[in-house]
Design a protein around this motif. Sequence first.
Motif, PDB file in Angstrom:
ATOM      1  N   ASN A   1       2.772 -89.637  49.849  1.00  0.00           N
ATOM      2  CA  ASN A   1       2.281 -90.565  50.860  1.00  0.00           C
ATOM      3  C   ASN A   1       3.386 -91.545  51.204  1.00  0.00           C
ATOM      4  OD1 ASN A   1       1.034 -92.560  52.377  1.00  0.00           O
ATOM      5  ND2 ASN A   1      -0.331 -93.246  50.747  1.00  0.00           N
ATOM      6  N   ARG A   2       3.867 -91.503  52.432  1.00  0.00           N
ATOM      7  CA  ARG A   2       4.901 -92.439  52.870  1.00  0.00           C
ATOM      8  C   ARG A   2       4.323 -93.597  53.680  1.00  0.00           C
ATOM      9  NH1 ARG A   2       9.846 -90.166  54.129  1.00  0.00           N
ATOM     10  NH2 ARG A   2      10.327 -92.170  55.114  1.00  0.00           N
ATOM     11  N   VAL A   3       3.019 -93.566  53.947  1.00  0.00           N
ATOM     12  CA  VAL A   3       2.406 -94.590  54.796  1.00  0.00           C
ATOM     13  C   VAL A   3       2.311 -95.904  54.053  1.00  0.00           C
ATOM     14  CG1 VAL A   3       0.346 -95.244  56.086  1.00  0.00           C
ATOM     15  CG2 VAL A   3       1.137 -92.877  56.116  1.00  0.00           C
ATOM     16  N   ASN A   4       1.738 -95.867  52.862  1.00  0.00           N
ATOM     17  CA  ASN A   4       1.682 -97.047  52.010  1.00  0.00           C
ATOM     18  C   ASN A   4       1.410 -96.615  50.586  1.00  0.00           C
ATOM     19  OD1 ASN A   4      -1.178 -97.335  51.084  1.00  0.00           O
ATOM     20  ND2 ASN A   4      -1.587 -97.453  53.261  1.00  0.00           N
ATOM     21  N   ASN A   5       1.640 -97.507  49.644  1.00  0.00           N
ATOM     22  CA  ASN A   5       1.474 -97.178  48.238  1.00  0.00           C
ATOM     23  C   ASN A   5       0.528 -98.111  47.522  1.00  0.00           C
ATOM     24  OD1 ASN A   5       3.328 -94.935  48.063  1.00  0.00           O
ATOM     25  ND2 ASN A   5       4.930 -96.425  48.477  1.00  0.00           N
ATOM     26  N   GLY A   6      -0.316 -98.810  48.272  1.00  0.00           N
ATOM     27  CA  GLY A   6      -1.258 -99.707  47.647  1.00  0.00           C
ATOM     28  C   GLY A   6      -0.605-101.004  47.212  1.00  0.00           C
ATOM     29  N   THR A   7      -1.394-101.887  46.682  1.00  0.00           N
ATOM     30  CA  THR A   7      -0.932-103.179  46.194  1.00  0.00           C
ATOM     31  C   THR A   7      -1.597-103.466  44.859  1.00  0.00           C
ATOM     32  OG1 THR A   7      -2.735-104.460  47.199  1.00  0.00           O
ATOM     33  CG2 THR A   7      -0.815-104.001  48.587  1.00  0.00           C
ATOM     34  N   PRO A   8      -1.063-104.398  44.064  1.00  0.00           N
ATOM     35  CA  PRO A   8      -1.741-104.729  42.807  1.00  0.00           C
ATOM     36  C   PRO A   8      -3.184-105.193  43.021  1.00  0.00           C
ATOM     37  CG  PRO A   8       0.475-105.609  42.803  1.00  0.00           C
ATOM     38  CD  PRO A   8       0.222-105.094  44.202  1.00  0.00           C
ATOM     39  N   GLU A   9      -3.460-105.844  44.165  1.00  0.00           N
ATOM     40  CA  GLU A   9      -4.804-106.316  44.447  1.00  0.00           C
ATOM     41  C   GLU A   9      -5.719-105.182  44.900  1.00  0.00           C
ATOM     42  OE1 GLU A   9      -2.048-107.668  45.784  1.00  0.00           O
ATOM     43  OE2 GLU A   9      -1.912-109.332  44.356  1.00  0.00           O
ATOM     44  N   GLU A  10      -5.188-104.259  45.663  1.00  0.00           N
ATOM     45  CA  GLU A  10      -5.975-103.133  46.193  1.00  0.00           C
ATOM     46  C   GLU A  10      -5.214-101.838  45.939  1.00  0.00           C
ATOM     47  OE1 GLU A  10      -8.901-103.378  47.211  1.00  0.00           O
ATOM     48  OE2 GLU A  10      -9.235-105.414  47.924  1.00  0.00           O
TER      49      GLU A  10
END
Length: 462
Positions: A413-422
């Motif tokens: 997935n190159r779109v996004n890798n999430g965040t610690p919050e989500e």
Amino acid sequence: MTSSRRQFLSRAAGTGAAVVVAGSVEALFAAQPAAGTSGPPAGYGPLIPDPDGILDLPRGFRYTILSREGTVRPDGLQVPSRFDGMGAFPGRKRGARLVRNHECSPTSRIKVVAPPERTYDPAGAGGTSTVVVDGHGAAESEFVSLGGTAINCSGGITPWHTWLTCEETEDKAGKNGYTKDHGFIFEVDPYDDRRNENPTPLKAMGRFQHEAVAVDPHTGIVYETEDAFVAPLGSLYRFLPERPRGGWGSLRAGGELQALRVPDLPDLSVVQEAGAVFGGVEWVTVPDPLATTESVRAQDYPKQITGGYKLEGAWWGERDRCVYFVSSFARTELGPAKNHDGQVWKLDPRRRTLRLEVIFTRPTPGPDNPEFDAPDNICMSPYGGLMMCEDGIGDAYMLGTTRDGEVFHFARNRVNNGTPEEPEYGELAGVGFSADGKTMFFNIYDPGTTFAVTGPWNRRHD
């Protein structure tokens, strides 16, 4: 130990990770019988960077985007958010029909809006979409097939070709604005949308934080995972239907819900060695499947049931007639007794045994070793091996396994890798194959995107 598996363990050790695979991996990584193959001997090679920055794939593979969150459909409504579990069904002229979950809550960006006749609770924001794919691999139509449900996570395909969509919540009427109780399984017909009118919760199958299901086509028994992330631990359940021969609506006839009990094993996380086998598996009747006063997992059982942290993906292995299920990860500070980064379990109903097939372990997570990169939705490839959707912080991959148990990257997935919050926003989900095995379908959770991937599936990595 085979050379390919030895190479993988050596490579994993260099990254601070270890994957332990049971010595007999043929059953776990066997091809579907109809495919007539024994599984790829290796992966498909390195991933090629996508110039569009969306999805990296091996050489020769290509993707088509079938659906995107926020797209305006012909009915004037937007495609809802949070693409999660999905079932792939045969369509006309080598096409397919996809029934896709939307794990939407009342705070989701784009909620599911369904016609009143296909809405369970007007306050519910979740549901399913049906995507019709033509014989050329293009999406020809898309519509909401179920609405008014809550946090539809994963589910499973029945032998009679319907989709069981699962609510991952225990919220009752009055909480979060809901007008009805939630935490149920609903049946969705991918072909006849008239059957999806007047949505009916399958109450006898239990009200809890459902994740996925797997159906034994020989007995009609439905196995259900519980993705509980607060104490007490969730469990694996089986539902004994009154109408085991199945068919549309058969699960509405009721049945008995039972919880897994493995003697002397109250917590799956304590098992840290692949290949460990436990006999004498029992099933204990759930006192109150509707959880009117206590969560199903917290009720007063005559014998202690077996629990596991974040029990997620599940599927039926037809070749060995066993059910496989995943514990996505475990951390002692969250309740389990031991840490791990993913377990794959095999339950043999006939022998009454439970066997740990795969365990992912590594040192204590740190900034460069994120916590939540664990298996979630999974399926068998028609070409042999397991496909696993990662759900975690950092790079999110579709992982594959060879017939020798080696793990390889198939997509990134190159779109996004999430965040610690989500962290779940970067996850891949809903993996499955077309009936002819030529197309793999899956989703990016956020922003919701559904892919069809084609390519040289029989190619040996050179």
